[in-house]
Design an enzyme around this catalytic site. Structure first.
Site, PDB file in Angstrom:
ATOM      1  N   SER A 103     -22.901 -12.350 -29.836  1.00 33.69           N
ATOM      2  CA  SER A 103     -24.034 -11.880 -30.621  1.00 33.69           C
ATOM      3  C   SER A 103     -24.455 -12.831 -31.726  1.00 33.69           C
ATOM      4  CB  SER A 103     -23.721 -10.515 -31.236  1.00 33.69           C
ATOM      5  OG  SER A 103     -23.426  -9.592 -30.226  1.00 33.69           O
ATOM      6  N   HIS A 140     -24.230 -10.928 -36.357  1.00 36.66           N
ATOM      7  CA  HIS A 140     -25.676 -10.921 -36.120  1.00 36.66           C
ATOM      8  C   HIS A 140     -26.411 -11.606 -37.260  1.00 36.66           C
ATOM      9  CE1 HIS A 140     -25.595  -7.115 -33.315  1.00 36.66           C
ATOM     10  NE2 HIS A 140     -24.956  -8.150 -32.800  1.00 36.66           N
TER      11      HIS A 140
END
Length: 157
Positions: A85, A138
């Site tokens: 991610s 993220h």
């Protein structure tokens, strides 16, 4: 696999001399949907970068966005995490900045897609889904991608 690839401190034998553990959590995924979703973004966005400007920026982004966001994630939630991610958000940031600064390269990101990814980032921090989401990875990946995109697309005077 988790024992071999997990971040420092996730297992008893994960010592700091095993420097690869800064990156290898990016290779861990905890469900088929998780790895499928991440690899789909890698294929679409990474493919744009590789096909339009070459492998070097993509590999740099893979290494940097696969390492620095792991440090952010570790400091936010500890050593038990995994996934690509951070790299995916690095690709998102990179393609968005490239599209804004150098549209002639053809690797921009549509505003709706950027909006979706930012919304997902915010919803992840709000813990609306009851999922274990690597919010630090993220956010760290997005910042890495934005920075690398800006550096790679600066106009030379």
């Amino acid at each position: 696999v988790f024992e071999a690839l997990a971040f420092f401190g996730a297992t008893s034998d994960a010592g700091f001399s095993q420097f690869w553990r800064l990156f290898t959590p990016s290779l861990l995924h905890f469900s088929a949907l998780h790895i499928t979703f991440n690899l789909l973004w890698w294929w679409v966005l990474g493919g744009k970068i590789e096909n339009r400007i070459g492998i070097a920026p993509l590999l740099t982004l893979l290494l940097v966005a696969g390492t620095l966001p792991n440090l952010v994630q570790y400091y936010l939630s500890g050593p038990n995490f995994g996934g690509l991610s951070g790299v995916v958000y690095g690709l998102v940031g990179y393609t968005w900045v490239s599209g804004r600064m150098s549209p002639e390269k053809g690797i921009g990101l549509p505003p709706a897609m950027m909006g979706f990814m930012l919304l997902w980032l915010v919803l992840g921090f709000m813990d609306m889904f009851g999922l274990s989401i690597a919010n630090g990875a993220h956010l760290g990946g997005l910042l890495v991608g934005l920075a690398q995109g800006w550096l790679d697309n600066r106009k030379k005077s």
